[in-house]
Design a protein around this motif. Structure first.
Motif, PDB file in Angstrom:
ATOM      1  N   LEU A 260       5.925  -2.413 -11.468  1.00 14.77           N
ATOM      2  CA  LEU A 260       5.018  -3.538 -11.759  1.00 14.77           C
ATOM      3  C   LEU A 260       5.015  -4.560 -10.625  1.00 14.77           C
ATOM      4  O   LEU A 260       3.958  -5.066 -10.237  1.00 14.77           O
ATOM      5  N   THR A 261       6.185  -4.822 -10.084  1.00 14.69           N
ATOM      6  CA  THR A 261       6.290  -5.753  -8.953  1.00 14.69           C
ATOM      7  C   THR A 261       5.557  -5.189  -7.733  1.00 14.69           C
ATOM      8  O   THR A 261       4.821  -5.916  -7.055  1.00 14.69           O
ATOM      9  N   ALA A 262       5.756  -3.904  -7.465  1.00 17.36           N
ATOM     10  CA  ALA A 262       5.096  -3.265  -6.317  1.00 17.36           C
ATOM     11  C   ALA A 262       3.583  -3.235  -6.500  1.00 17.36           C
ATOM     12  O   ALA A 262       2.833  -3.491  -5.554  1.00 17.36           O
ATOM     13  N   ILE A 263       3.112  -2.947  -7.708  1.00 13.17           N
ATOM     14  CA  ILE A 263       1.667  -2.949  -7.979  1.00 13.17           C
ATOM     15  C   ILE A 263       1.085  -4.323  -7.676  1.00 13.17           C
ATOM     16  O   ILE A 263       0.051  -4.437  -7.015  1.00 13.17           O
ATOM     17  N   GLY A 264       1.745  -5.374  -8.151  1.00  9.54           N
ATOM     18  CA  GLY A 264       1.262  -6.734  -7.893  1.00  9.54           C
ATOM     19  C   GLY A 264       1.173  -7.040  -6.410  1.00  9.54           C
ATOM     20  O   GLY A 264       0.184  -7.607  -5.934  1.00  9.54           O
ATOM     21  N   ASP A 265       2.190  -6.645  -5.662  1.00  8.66           N
ATOM     22  CA  ASP A 265       2.218  -6.893  -4.220  1.00  8.66           C
ATOM     23  C   ASP A 265       1.117  -6.114  -3.499  1.00  8.66           C
ATOM     24  O   ASP A 265       0.347  -6.685  -2.712  1.00  8.66           O
ATOM     25  N   ILE A 266       1.007  -4.817  -3.781  1.00  7.85           N
ATOM     26  CA  ILE A 266       0.005  -3.990  -3.094  1.00  7.85           C
ATOM     27  C   ILE A 266      -1.408  -4.424  -3.505  1.00  7.85           C
ATOM     28  O   ILE A 266      -2.303  -4.522  -2.644  1.00  7.85           O
TER      29      ILE A 266
ATOM     30  N   SER B 196       3.748  -0.305   4.133  1.00  8.24           N
ATOM     31  CA  SER B 196       2.837  -1.064   5.003  1.00  8.24           C
ATOM     32  C   SER B 196       1.856  -0.155   5.724  1.00  8.24           C
ATOM     33  O   SER B 196       0.672  -0.476   5.864  1.00  8.24           O
ATOM     34  N   GLN B 197       2.332   1.002   6.185  1.00  7.39           N
ATOM     35  CA  GLN B 197       1.448   1.948   6.872  1.00  7.39           C
ATOM     36  C   GLN B 197       0.389   2.503   5.929  1.00  7.39           C
ATOM     37  O   GLN B 197      -0.768   2.685   6.321  1.00  7.39           O
ATOM     38  N   ALA B 198       0.753   2.749   4.683  1.00  4.71           N
ATOM     39  CA  ALA B 198      -0.226   3.248   3.707  1.00  4.71           C
ATOM     40  C   ALA B 198      -1.287   2.189   3.433  1.00  4.71           C
ATOM     41  O   ALA B 198      -2.484   2.498   3.351  1.00  4.71           O
ATOM     42  N   VAL B 199      -0.883   0.927   3.304  1.00  4.08           N
ATOM     43  CA  VAL B 199      -1.848  -0.160   3.109  1.00  4.08           C
ATOM     44  C   VAL B 199      -2.763  -0.262   4.322  1.00  4.08           C
ATOM     45  O   VAL B 199      -3.990  -0.383   4.187  1.00  4.08           O
ATOM     46  N   ARG B 200      -2.192  -0.188   5.519  1.00  2.00           N
ATOM     47  CA  ARG B 200      -2.995  -0.264   6.744  1.00  2.00           C
ATOM     48  C   ARG B 200      -3.988   0.898   6.815  1.00  2.00           C
ATOM     49  O   ARG B 200      -5.123   0.725   7.253  1.00  2.00           O
ATOM     50  N   ALA B 201      -3.576   2.074   6.360  1.00  2.00           N
ATOM     51  CA  ALA B 201      -4.485   3.232   6.354  1.00  2.00           C
ATOM     52  C   ALA B 201      -5.652   2.986   5.397  1.00  2.00           C
ATOM     53  O   ALA B 201      -6.801   3.297   5.728  1.00  2.00           O
ATOM     54  N   ILE B 202      -5.390   2.436   4.239  1.00  2.00           N
ATOM     55  CA  ILE B 202      -6.470   2.106   3.295  1.00  2.00           C
ATOM     56  C   ILE B 202      -7.433   1.119   3.933  1.00  2.00           C
ATOM     57  O   ILE B 202      -8.656   1.242   3.804  1.00  2.00           O
ATOM     58  N   LEU B 203      -6.891   0.144   4.654  1.00  2.00           N
ATOM     59  CA  LEU B 203      -7.710  -0.886   5.293  1.00  2.00           C
ATOM     60  C   LEU B 203      -8.432  -0.387   6.551  1.00  2.00           C
ATOM     61  O   LEU B 203      -9.232  -1.107   7.133  1.00  2.00           O
ATOM     62  N   GLY B 204      -8.116   0.851   6.964  1.00  2.00           N
ATOM     63  CA  GLY B 204      -8.753   1.412   8.146  1.00  2.00           C
ATOM     64  C   GLY B 204      -8.144   0.929   9.444  1.00  2.00           C
ATOM     65  O   GLY B 204      -8.778   0.996  10.504  1.00  2.00           O
ATOM     66  N   LEU B 205      -6.922   0.446   9.369  1.00  2.00           N
ATOM     67  CA  LEU B 205      -6.223  -0.049  10.561  1.00  2.00           C
ATOM     68  C   LEU B 205      -5.270   1.019  11.080  1.00  2.00           C
ATOM     69  O   LEU B 205      -4.803   1.855  10.324  1.00  2.00           O
TER      70      LEU B 205
END
Length: 163
Positions: free
Chosen positions: A54-60, A146-155
């Protein structure tokens, strides 16, 4: 959800849905899937793992708020509807989202996971203290999220800018 351990004993993972709020852009998650994919021992109390998820979901979700708004403005109501590679009910965006959440949640749990899995300090590889190994693993998981988030963002994996 169950699997076999190295000893041949059955491991029973907790098949519990972690539901996003109604109308959420992001997919619901499953505690058992998290435990199985991230090798989180099923002996770890479920409430502890759920709190980490739940904490990770909120952060991501917070990190991806602007991405979600942009995609909704483009007419997409859910991440599963975005174009890209897919397999079954997953597409690359939902897979990257799960990867980010699960890596961040495991990073949060790393102390509990290693204490449940560790039989004794004598089992740690020579030259590695448990604190150093946990710190190294935690850092890797945080980087993976962080890398997975950056991949979603196209970075790319890193961004450089001149001020």
């Amino acid at each position: 959800m169950s699997s076999l351990s190295f000893s041949g004993k059955s491991l029973d993972y907790q098949d519990e849905t972690i539901a996003q709020e109604p109308g959420s852009f992001w997919p619901d998650l499953n505690l058992g899937e998290f435990q199985l994919q991230r090798k989180v021992p099923p002996q770890l109390q479920g409430d502890t793992a759920i709190q980490a998820l739940l904490t990770a979901i909120g952060d991501i979700n917070r990190r991806l708020r602007n991405f979600e708004a942009t995609k909704r403005d483009e007419g997409f109501t859910a991440a599963k509807d975005l174009p890209g590679a897919r397999a079954g009910s997953e597409n690359q965006t939902t897979a990257q989202y799960k990867k980010a959440v699960y890596a961040l949640a495991k990073a949060d749990l790393i102390g509990e996971v290693t204490s449940v899995s560790r039989v004794s300090k004598a089992t740690a590889p020579e030259g590695t203290g448990s604190d150093a190994a946990e710190s190294f693993t935690r850092s890797g998981l945080l980087a993976e999220a962080s890398q997975a988030v950056r991949a979603i963002l196209g970075l790319g994996r890193a961004t450089v800018s001149l001020s």
